[in-house]
Design a protein around this motif. Structure first.
Motif, PDB file in Angstrom:
ATOM      1  N   ILE A 166      37.672  23.255 102.692  1.00  0.00           N
ATOM      2  CA  ILE A 166      36.560  23.726 101.864  1.00  0.00           C
ATOM      3  C   ILE A 166      36.119  22.649 100.871  1.00  0.00           C
ATOM      4  N   GLU A 167      37.063  21.779 100.478  1.00  0.00           N
ATOM      5  CA  GLU A 167      36.735  20.723  99.521  1.00  0.00           C
ATOM      6  C   GLU A 167      35.808  19.669 100.097  1.00  0.00           C
ATOM      7  N   ASN A 168      35.621  19.662 101.410  1.00  0.00           N
ATOM      8  CA  ASN A 168      34.731  18.685 102.046  1.00  0.00           C
ATOM      9  C   ASN A 168      33.257  19.065 101.937  1.00  0.00           C
ATOM     10  N   PHE A 169      32.953  20.230 101.361  1.00  0.00           N
ATOM     11  CA  PHE A 169      31.568  20.709 101.372  1.00  0.00           C
ATOM     12  C   PHE A 169      31.069  20.983  99.958  1.00  0.00           C
ATOM     13  N   GLU A 170      29.872  20.496  99.697  1.00  0.00           N
ATOM     14  CA  GLU A 170      29.245  20.717  98.395  1.00  0.00           C
ATOM     15  C   GLU A 170      27.772  21.022  98.598  1.00  0.00           C
ATOM     16  N   VAL A 171      27.316  22.123  98.019  1.00  0.00           N
ATOM     17  CA  VAL A 171      25.907  22.511  98.109  1.00  0.00           C
ATOM     18  C   VAL A 171      25.209  22.154  96.808  1.00  0.00           C
ATOM     19  N   GLN A 172      24.090  21.514  96.936  1.00  0.00           N
ATOM     20  CA  GLN A 172      23.297  21.109  95.778  1.00  0.00           C
ATOM     21  C   GLN A 172      21.947  21.822  95.787  1.00  0.00           C
ATOM     22  N   ASP A 173      21.406  22.000  94.586  1.00  0.00           N
ATOM     23  CA  ASP A 173      20.059  22.570  94.406  1.00  0.00           C
ATOM     24  C   ASP A 173      19.945  23.986  94.977  1.00  0.00           C
ATOM     25  N   TYR A 174      20.998  24.771  94.799  1.00  0.00           N
ATOM     26  CA  TYR A 174      20.960  26.162  95.263  1.00  0.00           C
ATOM     27  C   TYR A 174      20.856  27.075  94.051  1.00  0.00           C
ATOM     28  N   ALA A 175      19.702  27.695  93.876  1.00  0.00           N
ATOM     29  CA  ALA A 175      19.458  28.616  92.766  1.00  0.00           C
ATOM     30  C   ALA A 175      18.883  29.909  93.338  1.00  0.00           C
ATOM     31  N   PRO A 176      19.723  30.720  93.996  1.00  0.00           N
ATOM     32  CA  PRO A 176      19.219  31.915  94.666  1.00  0.00           C
ATOM     33  C   PRO A 176      18.868  33.024  93.682  1.00  0.00           C
ATOM     34  N   GLN A 177      18.053  33.953  94.152  1.00  0.00           N
ATOM     35  CA  GLN A 177      17.837  35.176  93.410  1.00  0.00           C
ATOM     36  C   GLN A 177      19.088  36.057  93.537  1.00  0.00           C
ATOM     37  N   GLY A 178      19.100  37.169  92.856  1.00  0.00           N
ATOM     38  CA  GLY A 178      20.311  37.970  92.729  1.00  0.00           C
ATOM     39  C   GLY A 178      20.855  38.465  94.051  1.00  0.00           C
ATOM     40  N   ALA A 179      22.157  38.748  94.047  1.00  0.00           N
ATOM     41  CA  ALA A 179      22.825  39.277  95.236  1.00  0.00           C
ATOM     42  C   ALA A 179      22.279  40.659  95.580  1.00  0.00           C
ATOM     43  N   LEU A 180      22.255  40.975  96.866  1.00  0.00           N
ATOM     44  CA  LEU A 180      21.853  42.289  97.359  1.00  0.00           C
ATOM     45  C   LEU A 180      22.976  42.833  98.219  1.00  0.00           C
ATOM     46  N   LYS A 181      23.369  44.068  97.967  1.00  0.00           N
ATOM     47  CA  LYS A 181      24.502  44.641  98.679  1.00  0.00           C
ATOM     48  C   LYS A 181      24.075  45.870  99.480  1.00  0.00           C
ATOM     49  N   ALA A 182      24.800  46.089 100.577  1.00  0.00           N
ATOM     50  CA  ALA A 182      24.575  47.273 101.428  1.00  0.00           C
ATOM     51  C   ALA A 182      25.868  47.527 102.178  1.00  0.00           C
ATOM     52  N   PRO A 183      26.120  48.770 102.610  1.00  0.00           N
ATOM     53  CA  PRO A 183      27.359  49.080 103.322  1.00  0.00           C
ATOM     54  C   PRO A 183      27.404  48.442 104.707  1.00  0.00           C
ATOM     55  N   ILE A 184      28.584  47.972 105.097  1.00  0.00           N
ATOM     56  CA  ILE A 184      28.760  47.422 106.435  1.00  0.00           C
ATOM     57  C   ILE A 184      29.040  48.552 107.408  1.00  0.00           C
ATOM     58  N   ALA A 185      28.482  48.450 108.607  1.00  0.00           N
ATOM     59  CA  ALA A 185      28.714  49.450 109.649  1.00  0.00           C
ATOM     60  C   ALA A 185      29.854  48.966 110.539  1.00  0.00           C
ATOM     61  N   VAL A 186      30.918  49.747 110.608  1.00  0.00           N
ATOM     62  CA  VAL A 186      32.110  49.324 111.364  1.00  0.00           C
ATOM     63  C   VAL A 186      32.101  49.966 112.737  1.00  0.00           C
TER      64      VAL A 186
END
Length: 310
Positions: A290-310
């Motif tokens: 995981i330390e090999n990856f870096e994301v730059q310039d990411y400014a997303p809007q708020g998280a959106l949640k919904a139930p997962i269908a199993v």
């Protein structure tokens, strides 16, 4: 006046809108119900570090990255994921545990038991021969005479594709396949993102992912990131520039209980251009962390949640 290209995320939003307004309502395995279309395509340019990382909601790209790195180990038990706080596969073994024991345990408590007890994890945390097992250890069998067979050496499709990209880039057989018909019934969930094909042109590595079934609201944002990430890692390993990533969906759907998420996300507009930097170059595709990856310039809007269908 110079024309500017539309933000690549509009493809995703237009697909979501089309499904929600024009899709056929269908009953599905989960019993939740969906609106669905059949056959969809999205295309993304991965040059200059670009990635299909949605900005109209927060996508937890580190979680998706940890899952991809887990696939590449060939592991099929959720314990390693739970140890990292990744719960995207926990619901399937949890559902099985509840059905077979009758204990109405919370996901948090179940995950905690998986982490604390290797014995409990061995009994209840395995998913069957899902993605990673097929990718790096596809089973083979050898005849031993008189109609009998023994298990042979597993096939590492990922390693084979990397070798073929290096030695025979013009081949049309650079494929990683997850749909093992003989073992589908043993899997907690048959592979959705099932077939990856790679293509080399003009020093660039392109990739097509065919996904047989796609939950557009919850699954597709992860699928887009993960497949593009795999493409980026392989491109680095074979000394090619990342080219175009093409996503193709079969049954492409939205769950009916995701209405609030869909309507809120469709009210938003994409903005920004996140960039993925790969730090260092591990010796093999299987050595990334995981330390090999870096994301730059990411400014997303708020998280959106919904139930997962199993």
């Amino acid at each position: 006046m110079l024309e500017t290209k539309p933000h690549p995320e509009w493809q995703y939003l237009d697909l979501m809108r089309r499904i929600w307004t024009e899709g056929s309502e269908r009953r599905d395995r989960t019993g939740v119900g969906t609106r669905s279309i059949f056959g969809a395509t999205l295309r993304y340019d991965l040059s200059c570090g670009r990635m299909p990382l949605l900005t109209t909601k927060r996508v937890y790209w580190k979680t998706a990255t940890r899952e991809m790195l887990w696939f590449l180990t060939g592991d099929t038990n959720i314990r390693v994921l739970c140890q990292q706080g990744v719960q995207i596969w926990t619901d399937w073994p949890l559902d099985k545990y509840r059905r077979e024991t009758g204990e109405d345990i919370s996901r948090e408590e179940f995950s905690d038991r998986i982490v604390k007890s290797a014995e409990f994890a061995k009994k209840w945390g395995d998913l069957g021969p899902v993605y990673g097992k097929q990718w790096v250890d596809w089973p083979t069998y050898e005849p031993v005479g008189e109609g009998a067979y023994r298990k042979g050496s597993g096939i590492n499709q990922v390693a084979q594709v990397i070798e073929s990209l290096r030695t025979n880039p013009g081949s049309r057989r650079h494929i990683i396949e997850g749909w093992n018909v003989a073992e589908v019934d043993q899997m907690a969930l048959p592979p959705c993102h099932k077939t990856y094909q790679f293509h080399v042109a003009d020093g660039r590595l392109n990739c097509v992912l065919y996904q047989r079934s796609c939950d557009v609201a919850l699954g597709l944002p992860f699928n887009l990131w993960s497949a593009a990430l795999l493409q980026r890692m392989i491109a680095q390993q074979v000394d090619l520039d990342p080219g175009e990533f093409v996503w193709m969906g079969g049954d492409t759907h939205l769950y009916l209980n995701h209405a609030s998420l869909v309507e809120e996300q469709l009210s938003r507009e994409p903005a920004g251009a996140p960039i993925l930097e790969i730090i260092g170059r591990p010796d093999t595709i299987f050595d990334y962390r995981i330390e090999n990856f870096e994301v730059q310039d990411y400014a997303p809007q708020g998280a959106l949640k919904a139930p997962i269908a199993v």
